[in-house]
Design an enzyme around this catalytic site. Structure first.
Site, mmCIF file in Angstrom:
data_model
loop_
_atom_site.group_PDB
_atom_site.id
_atom_site.type_symbol
_atom_site.label_atom_id
_atom_site.label_comp_id
_atom_site.label_asym_id
_atom_site.label_seq_id
_atom_site.Cartn_x
_atom_site.Cartn_y
_atom_site.Cartn_z
ATOM 1 N N CYS A 1 -22.814 28.037 36.448
ATOM 2 C CA CYS A 1 -23.401 28.618 37.652
ATOM 3 C C CYS A 1 -22.938 27.767 38.830
ATOM 4 C CB CYS A 1 -24.928 28.637 37.562
ATOM 5 S SG CYS A 1 -25.732 29.298 39.036
ATOM 6 N N CYS B 1 -23.945 34.250 44.371
ATOM 7 C CA CYS B 1 -23.417 33.800 43.075
ATOM 8 C C CYS B 1 -22.191 32.962 43.379
ATOM 9 C CB CYS B 1 -23.062 34.983 42.185
ATOM 10 S SG CYS B 1 -22.275 34.509 40.619
#
Length: 293
Positions: free
Chosen positions: A88, A231
């Site tokens: 991530c 993101c």
């Protein structure tokens, strides 16, 4: 018997996470507990959970230490639905902030922090916007599936890109299409990739390049979390896809606007091929204690 979870809420361009320290790897949350913590109405709320654990103290950390023995800390990241994720990009910056602010590591300007992830070891440094992370070698992966999204009238071709986790990037015609797409529903891909995929929808600015920097706007549906405000790995994938479509002469530096802010993406050569870097802010919002059954 219930447990009390001492946690910190953090965010990077609106991508929010619940973080907790478990250096010895003694507190493994169940998928049901992760879903409960991430629930925005009945829990703390977050796009995922990050456990700070020493690489030596969990099985996934062995590969990280084999790759780089400096990767003392492992980012044990779980999506809001209780499924594990490889990497991530926003989360690793927030994770670095968490480790520093909680006295678990020292990171002076110019120093590099090696962090273990399921996608491999990633190097993090401080910069003027917060932190920058080398996401490693990227690759075209996943072909060009057709993508359908709610409120978009026809299927669009996507481009599969892997930056440590899988993405499919879709170019849209204009800002109206980007704003109209309902990403509360999972986009449908043909063929459907095994294990799921993050899907980014992108519109270039006009002009695309200003002062040598490419500029795009992006929204994303993350597997296991739904639409998020940002993101990080998706921003990198979106910039890479746009550069690929733009062809020769496209820049290697990009500004990616997401609903939660702006991220910087940079492509650069390395010994094992071209790498992609991500930079942006990372903030810790508050601390708390949550009782878990």
């Amino acid at each position: 018997m219930g447990i009390d979870l001492n946690f910190t809420k953090g965010q990077g361009t609106g991508n929010d996470f619940v973080l907790f320290a478990d250096p010895d790897g003694e507190l493994t949350l169940t998928p049901a507990q992760i879903r409960a913590v991430c629930d925005r109405k009945f829990g703390v709320g977050g796009d995922g959970i990050i456990r700070a654990v020493r690489s030596a103290n969990l099985p996934d950390g062995a590969a990280a230490l084999a790759e780089d023995d400096a990767a003392e800390w492992f980012m044990d990241y779980w999506n809001a639905d209780g499924t594990p994720s490889e990497m991530c990009g926003n989360g690793i910056r927030v994770y670095a902030r968490f480790l520093i602010d909680h006295g678990l590591v020292d990171l002076a300007d110019g120093d590099t922090l090696a962090v273990g992830t399921r996608g491999g070891v990633r190097d993090v440094q401080r910069n003027l916007t917060g932190f920058q992370v080398d996401l490693g070698r990227w690759r075209l992966d996943g072909g060009e599936p057709l993508v359908r999204a709610r409120n978009l009238p026809v299927a669009r071709p996507g481009l599969g890109i892997n930056v440590g986790n899988p993405h499919v990037v879709v170019a849209l015609a204009d800002e109206d299409e980007l704003d109209t797409a309902d990403l509360g529903y999972i986009p449908q891909l043909e063929p459907e990739p095994a294990g799921g995929v993050n899907v980014e929808f992108v519109v270039p600015h006009d002009p695309l390049v200003v002062d040598g920097v490419g500029r795009i706007r992006m929204r994303v549906h993350e597997r296991g979390s739904g639409e998020t405000l940002s993101c990080g790995t998706g921003a990198a994938a979106a910039a890479l896809a746009t550069r690929h479509w733009a062809g020769a002469g496209a820049p290697n530096q990009w500004r990616v606007e997401v609903p939660g802010g702006t991220l910087g993406v940079r492509m650069f050569p390395a010994e094992d091929g071209e790498h992609v870097g991500l930079s942006g802010p990372a903030e810790l919002v508050f601390d708390g204690v949550l009782g878990l059954g």
